[in-house]
Design a protein around this motif. Structure first.
Motif, PDB file in Angstrom:
ATOM      1  N   GLY A 176       1.162  -1.376   0.055  1.00 20.81           N
ATOM      2  CA  GLY A 176      -0.034   0.051   0.122  1.00 20.81           C
ATOM      3  C   GLY A 176       0.846   1.288  -0.023  1.00 20.81           C
ATOM      4  O   GLY A 176       0.534   2.314  -0.706  1.00 20.81           O
ATOM      5  N   LEU A 177       1.897   1.276   0.918  1.00 16.05           N
ATOM      6  CA  LEU A 177       2.824   2.390   0.821  1.00 16.05           C
ATOM      7  C   LEU A 177       3.513   2.627  -0.545  1.00 16.05           C
ATOM      8  O   LEU A 177       3.624   3.609  -1.004  1.00 16.05           O
ATOM      9  CB  LEU A 177       4.044   2.285   1.927  1.00 16.05           C
ATOM     10  N   LYS A 178       3.878   1.368  -1.248  1.00 17.92           N
ATOM     11  CA  LYS A 178       4.371   1.656  -2.555  1.00 17.92           C
ATOM     12  C   LYS A 178       3.370   2.065  -3.503  1.00 17.92           C
ATOM     13  O   LYS A 178       3.880   2.804  -4.617  1.00 17.92           O
ATOM     14  CB  LYS A 178       5.031   0.238  -3.125  1.00 17.92           C
ATOM     15  N   ASP A 179       2.157   1.692  -3.360  1.00 18.48           N
ATOM     16  CA  ASP A 179       1.071   2.149  -4.277  1.00 18.48           C
ATOM     17  C   ASP A 179       1.127   3.512  -4.179  1.00 18.48           C
ATOM     18  O   ASP A 179       1.024   4.628  -5.058  1.00 18.48           O
ATOM     19  CB  ASP A 179      -0.154   1.581  -3.887  1.00 18.48           C
ATOM     20  N   GLN A 180       1.172   4.172  -2.969  1.00 23.33           N
ATOM     21  CA  GLN A 180       1.050   5.617  -2.791  1.00 23.33           C
ATOM     22  C   GLN A 180       2.377   6.355  -3.522  1.00 23.33           C
ATOM     23  O   GLN A 180       2.052   7.308  -4.019  1.00 23.33           O
ATOM     24  CB  GLN A 180       1.151   5.953  -1.193  1.00 23.33           C
ATOM     25  N   LEU A 181       3.549   5.908  -3.221  1.00 23.57           N
ATOM     26  CA  LEU A 181       4.724   6.303  -3.969  1.00 23.57           C
ATOM     27  C   LEU A 181       4.518   6.566  -5.352  1.00 23.57           C
ATOM     28  O   LEU A 181       4.939   7.450  -5.945  1.00 23.57           O
ATOM     29  CB  LEU A 181       5.833   5.719  -3.535  1.00 23.57           C
ATOM     30  N   LEU A 182       4.104   5.340  -5.982  1.00 23.74           N
ATOM     31  CA  LEU A 182       3.942   5.449  -7.548  1.00 23.74           C
ATOM     32  C   LEU A 182       2.979   6.237  -7.745  1.00 23.74           C
ATOM     33  O   LEU A 182       2.938   6.971  -8.824  1.00 23.74           O
ATOM     34  CB  LEU A 182       3.586   4.009  -7.915  1.00 23.74           C
ATOM     35  N   LEU A 216       6.393   7.965   4.603  1.00 24.44           N
ATOM     36  CA  LEU A 216       6.844   8.108   3.359  1.00 24.44           C
ATOM     37  C   LEU A 216       8.029   9.277   3.296  1.00 24.44           C
ATOM     38  O   LEU A 216       8.925   9.560   2.535  1.00 24.44           O
ATOM     39  CB  LEU A 216       5.731   8.719   2.410  1.00 24.44           C
ATOM     40  N   SER A 217       7.839  10.164   4.230  1.00 25.45           N
ATOM     41  CA  SER A 217       8.936  11.084   4.621  1.00 25.45           C
ATOM     42  C   SER A 217      10.166  10.633   4.905  1.00 25.45           C
ATOM     43  O   SER A 217      11.189  11.169   4.778  1.00 25.45           O
ATOM     44  CB  SER A 217       8.229  12.209   5.522  1.00 25.45           C
ATOM     45  N   LEU A 218      10.253   9.433   5.035  1.00 23.76           N
ATOM     46  CA  LEU A 218      11.359   8.845   5.750  1.00 23.76           C
ATOM     47  C   LEU A 218      12.073   7.861   4.779  1.00 23.76           C
ATOM     48  O   LEU A 218      13.213   7.423   5.001  1.00 23.76           O
ATOM     49  CB  LEU A 218      11.237   8.111   7.042  1.00 23.76           C
ATOM     50  N   VAL A 219      11.334   7.599   3.591  1.00 22.79           N
ATOM     51  CA  VAL A 219      11.986   6.492   2.683  1.00 22.79           C
ATOM     52  C   VAL A 219      12.596   7.128   1.877  1.00 22.79           C
ATOM     53  O   VAL A 219      12.336   8.149   1.130  1.00 22.79           O
ATOM     54  CB  VAL A 219      10.940   5.588   2.175  1.00 22.79           C
ATOM     55  N   PRO A 220      13.808   6.361   1.239  1.00 19.56           N
ATOM     56  CA  PRO A 220      14.690   7.215  -0.064  1.00 19.56           C
ATOM     57  C   PRO A 220      13.992   7.573  -1.331  1.00 19.56           C
ATOM     58  O   PRO A 220      14.122   8.546  -2.029  1.00 19.56           O
ATOM     59  CB  PRO A 220      15.564   6.044  -0.207  1.00 19.56           C
ATOM     60  N   ASP A 221      12.831   6.553  -1.550  1.00 20.57           N
ATOM     61  CA  ASP A 221      12.172   7.003  -2.860  1.00 20.57           C
ATOM     62  C   ASP A 221      11.392   7.951  -2.847  1.00 20.57           C
ATOM     63  O   ASP A 221      11.022   8.688  -4.001  1.00 20.57           O
ATOM     64  CB  ASP A 221      11.279   5.550  -3.167  1.00 20.57           C
ATOM     65  N   SER A 222      11.215   8.860  -1.773  1.00 23.24           N
ATOM     66  CA  SER A 222      10.226   9.970  -1.706  1.00 23.24           C
ATOM     67  C   SER A 222      11.445  11.406  -1.851  1.00 23.24           C
ATOM     68  O   SER A 222      10.664  12.307  -1.545  1.00 23.24           O
ATOM     69  CB  SER A 222       9.351  10.193  -0.143  1.00 23.24           C
ATOM     70  N   LYS A 223      12.553  11.061  -1.876  1.00 26.84           N
ATOM     71  CA  LYS A 223      13.336  12.213  -1.909  1.00 26.84           C
ATOM     72  C   LYS A 223      12.823  13.447  -2.717  1.00 26.84           C
ATOM     73  O   LYS A 223      12.835  14.712  -2.399  1.00 26.84           O
ATOM     74  CB  LYS A 223      14.807  11.716  -2.448  1.00 26.84           C
TER      75      LYS A 223
END
Length: 574
Positions: A176-182, A216-223
């Motif tokens: 679900g988190l990865k869906d949000q990032l995408l 999401l604010s903590l993960v590298p993919d959201s940079k």
């Protein structure tokens, strides 16, 4: 039919088709909606941002949708994601479908017709405990038309399909988190075509959606995905109950329920066993993972595993060089919470008890629900503790409460303490002048809260941000709302709240429009002064929210744990 039902409920109607929008992902035909105040705006509904996560793509990270051929009909919502509802609901959106990874774009008419002046973009992530929720009710007519911004609402996988995990590559979880990032990535790549600024995106969310934003604010993919964050009633903190520490028991129960693992077969011998079970779970009907899965709150949520989290969350929080590298400190944050965050646990209790027989209700000890909630959340924060520690916690809240003991405890455990902890981390070592965090507590007592639950209850602040009919809340969880009692005070506060949100989305400063209504200004939050705005009919800047509760969780409970340690089993031989 679903779209027609909701738009009628919200007193919004379609008038004419909007111009086509040609974006990198396809050409989209939307529709024009009319807000409650009579203003027209554009809507592009049900746009796919990922391939349907079905069959072999179930329990895998989302795959970006391929570019669409022809003209895509973006005039209706797509089905909601499969829900896991603990109590019955009164809406008729249905149980959901697995093919649900879609988003909706709402834009001022000028954004679509004149793209020279790029509008600021707000991406909203719904709440629901990461087990239920949907975009269909969050219609931002007033926010879009009066504040001249673009709003995007996104769907993401929920419950078992979104967060089941084996802590192995077989099923790593956090889907679900990865869906949000995408979805946010899709917005960044395409929103320019809709008149939005791809380089200044604000992400917002409520409850689980807010907690997810803080992850999401903590993960590298959201940079480089978003510049601001607006979490409402939820933040992750360092040790939050929303983080699932051991997902395997839930995985085993799920596999047994689905017939992919024998009853009583709790031991999994190897990763090969996990691979086979996950492959079996990909073949069972999607409805297996829905609202009929059982009358039990599932232990589902984000896990500290996989590509999203290179280290445990506590280590990420305390690694300033890492936080600098992902631009954590460069973002602006508007943190909000409401007066009565915890009473919804009493509401769930009432809803659950209504489903039991009289004999079953009599069999429950008077404090069983409260005791169970306290034990679960204290153990989540500190690890297993003794019954004496829980007794001391319950004694404290029975003597010291603002709403009622369970509401106050739940509010502290899930919302207040994690919020303060997170805000202190985001501003650590910063002066007020350098802080990029503002905090707000919504304290209005609406007349439409006509039942036993008073004040701004968890989730009711969304009525002041979106054009949702107040009584629709009763179809999700019965707050006994009487929509006819929404009055001029509520209209006034909605204007103010939308202005605060829009000021933040446009500039990072939420206090611009308050002007003379707040002559002392709205200082940023820092860990020493702890300024926050108490928002209601009267505005007041306060400092250090409930310091005695912060001391309870930071000092007193750890002292009780040391004083009353959990007795370990005696394995010595006689």
């Amino acid at each position: 039919m679903l779209l027609t039902w909701w738009l009628s409920l919200a007193i919004i109607h379609t008038v004419v088709s909007t111009p086509l929008v040609k974006a990198p992902s396809g050409t989209f035909q939307g529709t024009t909606l009319i807000s409650k105040s009579g203003r027209a705006y554009s809507a592009f509904l049900g746009i796919p941002y990922a391939k349907p996560p079905v069959e072999d793509l179930r329990f895998r990270p989302p795959v970006p949708a391929t570019a669409l051929d022809g003209v895509y009909d973006a005039t209706e919502f797509k089905p909601i994601c499969i829900q896991v509802n603990i109590v019955p609901v009164g809406h008729d959106f249905g149980p959901g479908e697995e093919d649900c990874l879609y988003l909706n774009i709402y834009a001022p008419e000028s954004a679509v017709s004149n793209k020279e002046e790029q509008k600021k973009v707000f991406v909203f992530i719904y709440g629901g405990g990461n087990c239920n929720g949907f975009t269909n009710i969050y219609i931002p007519g007033q926010l879009v038309t009066e504040q001249d911004i673009i709003v995007v609402t996104i769907s993401y996988r929920l419950g078992y399909l979104g967060f089941l995990s084996t802590l192995t590559p077989s099923c790593e979880g956090n889907f679900g988190l990865k869906d949000q990032l995408l979805a946010i990535s899709w917005v960044k790549e395409n929103i320019l075509a809709f008149g939005g600024d791809p380089n200044d995106i604000t992400v917002g969310g409520e409850s689980a959606g807010a907690i997810d934003i803080s992850f999401l604010s903590l993960v590298p993919d959201s940079k480089n995905l978003f510049t601001k964050a607006f979490p409402m009633s939820g933040l992750s903190s360092v040790k939050h109950p929303a983080v699932v520490r051991n997902p395997l028991p839930t995985f085993v129960q799920t596999a047994q329920k689905a017939g992919c693992l024998g009853e009583g077969q709790d031991e999994l011998d190897s990763d090969d066993d996990l691979d086979e079970i996950v492959d079996c779970l990909r073949k069972v009907p999607a409805s297996t993972f829905g609202m009929d899965f059982g009358f039990k709150i599932p232990d589902l949520g984000p896990v500290e595993y996989g590509s999203l989290f290179p280290k445990p969350i506590e280590e990420l929080f305390n690694d300033e060089s890492y936080l600098d590298s992902i631009k954590f400190f460069d973002r602006d944050y508007l943190i909000s919470f409401v007066y009565n965050e915890g009473d919804f646990f009493n509401i769930i209790k009432q809803e659950a008890e209504a489903l039991l027989s009289e004999e079953q209700r009599k069999a429950f000890p008077p404090n069983a629900w409260t005791l169970g909630i306290m034990t679960q959340f204290v153990n989540s924060a500190f690890g297993p503790v003794s019954d004496k520690v829980i007794e001391k916690v319950m004694e404290y809240y029975n003597k010291n409460y603002e709403i009622n003991p369970l509401a106050d405890f739940a509010a502290d455990a899930l919302f207040h303490i994690p919020t303060i902890d997170w805000a202190n981390t985001a501003t650590r070592g910063f002066s007020i002048e350098k802080s990029k965090v503002h905090m707000l507590r919504f304290v209005h007592w609406p007349m439409f809260m006509a039942g036993p639950y008073k004040g701004m209850v968890h989730g009711t602040d969304l009525l002041y941000l979106f054009d949702t009919e107040p009584e629709f809340i009763n179809k999700i969880i019965n707050l006994h709302v009487n929509g006819s009692l929404w009055g001029e005070e509520d209209d006034y506060l909605k204007q103010k709240y939308i202005s605060i949100a829009a000021d933040f989305i446009k500039t990072g400063n939420p206090g611009i429009s308050l002007g003379s209504a707040l002559p002392v200004g709205w200082p940023a939050y820092d860990e020493h002064e702890g300024h926050y705005l108490q928002f209601g009919l009267r505005l007041e800047v306060k400092t250090q929210f409930k310091p005695e509760r912060v001391r309870l969780w930071s000092t007193q409970i750890p002292e009780w744990i040391d004083t009353f340690p959990l007795e370990q089993p005696d394995h010595s031989e006689l």
